[in-house]
Design a protein around this motif. Structure first.
Motif, mmCIF file in Angstrom:
data_model
loop_
_atom_site.group_PDB
_atom_site.id
_atom_site.type_symbol
_atom_site.label_atom_id
_atom_site.label_comp_id
_atom_site.label_asym_id
_atom_site.label_seq_id
_atom_site.Cartn_x
_atom_site.Cartn_y
_atom_site.Cartn_z
ATOM 1 N N LEU A 72 -9.440 4.242 0.577
ATOM 2 C CA LEU A 72 -8.656 4.246 1.821
ATOM 3 C C LEU A 72 -9.421 3.546 2.939
ATOM 4 O O LEU A 72 -8.870 2.727 3.669
ATOM 5 C CB LEU A 72 -8.316 5.682 2.236
ATOM 6 N N SER A 117 -5.078 1.232 -3.220
ATOM 7 C CA SER A 117 -4.888 1.385 -4.666
ATOM 8 C C SER A 117 -5.235 2.808 -5.078
ATOM 9 O O SER A 117 -6.199 3.391 -4.571
ATOM 10 C CB SER A 117 -5.808 0.421 -5.422
ATOM 11 N N LYS A 118 -4.475 3.334 -5.990
ATOM 12 C CA LYS A 118 -4.784 4.653 -6.554
ATOM 13 C C LYS A 118 -5.858 4.421 -7.606
ATOM 14 O O LYS A 118 -5.570 4.112 -8.752
ATOM 15 C CB LYS A 118 -3.523 5.296 -7.125
ATOM 16 N N THR A 136 -9.646 -0.207 2.443
ATOM 17 C CA THR A 136 -8.361 -0.841 2.725
ATOM 18 C C THR A 136 -8.136 -0.996 4.224
ATOM 19 O O THR A 136 -7.603 -2.003 4.679
ATOM 20 C CB THR A 136 -7.209 -0.008 2.112
ATOM 21 N N THR A 188 -2.285 -2.590 4.282
ATOM 22 C CA THR A 188 -1.574 -2.543 3.008
ATOM 23 C C THR A 188 -1.837 -1.185 2.368
ATOM 24 O O THR A 188 -2.715 -0.442 2.820
ATOM 25 C CB THR A 188 -2.058 -3.664 2.073
ATOM 26 N N SER A 189 -1.122 -0.887 1.320
ATOM 27 C CA SER A 189 -1.333 0.380 0.622
ATOM 28 C C SER A 189 -2.645 0.356 -0.140
ATOM 29 O O SER A 189 -3.019 -0.657 -0.733
ATOM 30 C CB SER A 189 -0.193 0.624 -0.376
#
Length: 82
Positions: free
Chosen positions: A40, A24-25, A43, A21-22
């Motif tokens: 990163l 989070s910023k 994730t 999945t992407s």
């Protein structure tokens, strides 16, 4: 470079990429929000592990330059590096 075969590794990478999945910023800089390296990695870690994949890094000297070599390995013993 790579192991003699990479069929199982390629299959596992495909499955892991489908599970990613992407990130989070989670941090803010001068030009907006961004995902930190820690975010990163957090994730990606579960998707890689769930499909028998690991990532290893080591330094190497190439001429007068220090380089980082990254190896992606599969539980089958197959691997890729660069």
């Amino acid at each position: 470079m790579q192991s003699e075969t990479i069929g199982k590794l390629a299959e596992a990478l495909s499955k892991a990429q489908g599970a990613l999945t992407s990130a989070s910023k989670d941090s803010k800089g001068n030009y907006g929000k961004y995902a930190t390296l820690a975010e990163l990695w957090d994730t990606a870690r579960a998707a890689l592990s769930n499909h028998g994949l690991s990532v290893m890094q080591a330094t190497d000297l190439v001429g007068d330059r220090l380089v980082i070599r990254t190896v992606i390995a599969h539980t089958s013993g197959e691997w890729l590096d660069g």
